[in-house]
Design an enzyme around this catalytic site. Structure first.
Site, PDB file in Angstrom:
ATOM      1  N   ASN A  20      -1.803  -0.030   7.350  1.00 48.96           N
ATOM      2  CA  ASN A  20      -1.294  -1.376   7.645  1.00 48.96           C
ATOM      3  C   ASN A  20      -0.467  -1.995   6.514  1.00 48.96           C
ATOM      4  O   ASN A  20      -0.310  -3.209   6.417  1.00 48.96           O
ATOM      5  CB  ASN A  20      -2.427  -2.309   8.108  1.00 48.96           C
ATOM      6  CG  ASN A  20      -3.490  -2.491   7.045  1.00 48.96           C
ATOM      7  OD1 ASN A  20      -3.386  -1.923   5.959  1.00 48.96           O
ATOM      8  ND2 ASN A  20      -4.495  -3.282   7.348  1.00 48.96           N
TER       9      ASN A  20
ATOM     10  N   LYS B 288       0.845  -1.203   0.000  1.00 48.53           N
ATOM     11  CA  LYS B 288       0.000   0.000   0.000  1.00 48.53           C
ATOM     12  C   LYS B 288       0.882   1.256   0.000  1.00 48.53           C
ATOM     13  O   LYS B 288       2.101   1.175   0.215  1.00 48.53           O
ATOM     14  CB  LYS B 288      -0.923  -0.061   1.218  1.00 48.53           C
ATOM     15  CG  LYS B 288      -1.925  -1.228   1.166  1.00 48.53           C
ATOM     16  CD  LYS B 288      -2.767  -1.276   2.435  1.00 48.53           C
ATOM     17  CE  LYS B 288      -3.844  -2.344   2.351  1.00 48.53           C
ATOM     18  NZ  LYS B 288      -4.684  -2.372   3.567  1.00 48.53           N
TER      19      LYS B 288
ATOM     20  N   TYR C 205     -12.700  -2.988  -2.951  1.00 41.48           N
ATOM     21  CA  TYR C 205     -13.219  -2.952  -1.580  1.00 41.48           C
ATOM     22  C   TYR C 205     -14.755  -2.852  -1.553  1.00 41.48           C
ATOM     23  O   TYR C 205     -15.316  -2.242  -0.651  1.00 41.48           O
ATOM     24  CB  TYR C 205     -12.601  -1.776  -0.821  1.00 41.48           C
ATOM     25  CG  TYR C 205     -11.166  -1.997  -0.378  1.00 41.48           C
ATOM     26  CD1 TYR C 205     -10.786  -3.167   0.282  1.00 41.48           C
ATOM     27  CD2 TYR C 205     -10.196  -1.019  -0.580  1.00 41.48           C
ATOM     28  CE1 TYR C 205      -9.478  -3.367   0.706  1.00 41.48           C
ATOM     29  CE2 TYR C 205      -8.877  -1.213  -0.157  1.00 41.48           C
ATOM     30  CZ  TYR C 205      -8.528  -2.385   0.499  1.00 41.48           C
ATOM     31  OH  TYR C 205      -7.232  -2.575   0.933  1.00 41.48           O
TER      32      TYR C 205
END
Ligand code: IDP
Ligand code: MG
Length: 198
Positions: A160, A57, A97
């Site tokens: 994360n 990410k 998502y």
């Protein structure tokens, strides 16, 4: 065997197993008559072709963690079959998502995921989906075990570091979303017969 290792060379080790030493020792190279025939069909041949989507990410890219993360998957023995860096579009993310659309954090998740480039990869190997989820660790880094990517490189759920598909079906869907067919390579890795009995 020690002598062979000392003098080095995977090739030499393979030759040793393939040619002369098949009596008490398992062969490391696949048999010409096929693994199923060799075992009389009694043992399932491991599916080494499973694939998963892994993405570093934007925070992971900014923090220069791409190399370290890729190394973990290489060292585990998985095979890289797709790799690219991209600025992810809102459209791709909303499909990726889609299950999280109603969550309160969804807008900030989109903002985070579009804040910079992402490095997307497809890794291949036996049970790669399940194993990579373990390697990545709990969604919330505060809960992630040390030794996992999230447990080692992050502390808050909003940053994360890495994505990993959570099921083989999800992986297929995500790979098709992120990669064109021609961007994925089928290639034979020279250590394939050493990392898994084929
Ligand atoms: P996963 O990435 O471990 O599969 P998911 O539940 O699928 O976890 O959530 C997708 C991503 O959404 C997470 O990796 C994280 O970036 C973000 N996320 C999940 N829960 C929260 C939250 O409570 N606050 C902020 N972001 C979250
Ligand atoms: Mg998920």
């Amino acid at each position: 065997m020690v002598l062979l290792l000392q003098r080095g060379g995977v090739r030499r080790i393979l030759q040793h197993f393939y040619s002369g030493n098949q009596g008490n020792t398992k062969r490391l190279l696949p048999a010409a008559d096929g693994a199923a025939g060799r075992r009389g069909n009694s043992t399932a041949v491991p599916d080494v072709r499973e694939r998963t989507l892994i993405a570093v990410k934007p925070d992971g890219v900014q923090r220069r963690l791409v190399g370290k993360i890729m190394q973990r998957f290489e060292q585990r023995g998985f095979k890289l079959v797709g790799l690219k860096m991209l600025q992810v579009s809102d459209d791709l993310l909303s499909q990726h998502y889609c299950e999280l659309r109603t969550k309160p954090f969804y807008p900030s998740l989109l903002q985070y995921m579009t804040s910079g480039p992402v490095v997307a990869m497809v890794w291949e190997g036996h049970k790669v989906v399940q194993t990579s989820r373990k390697m990545v660790g709990h969604t919330n880094p505060a809960e992630a075990q040390a030794g996992t990517v999230r447990g080692d490189f992050s502390f808050h759920v909003s940053r994360n570091v890495i994505h990993a598909s959570d099921s083989p079906e999800g992986a297929q869907r995500e790979i098709q979303l992120w990669f064109h067919r021609k961007e994925l390579l089928n290639w034979e890795c020279c250590d394939q017969a050493i990392t898994c009995e084929l």
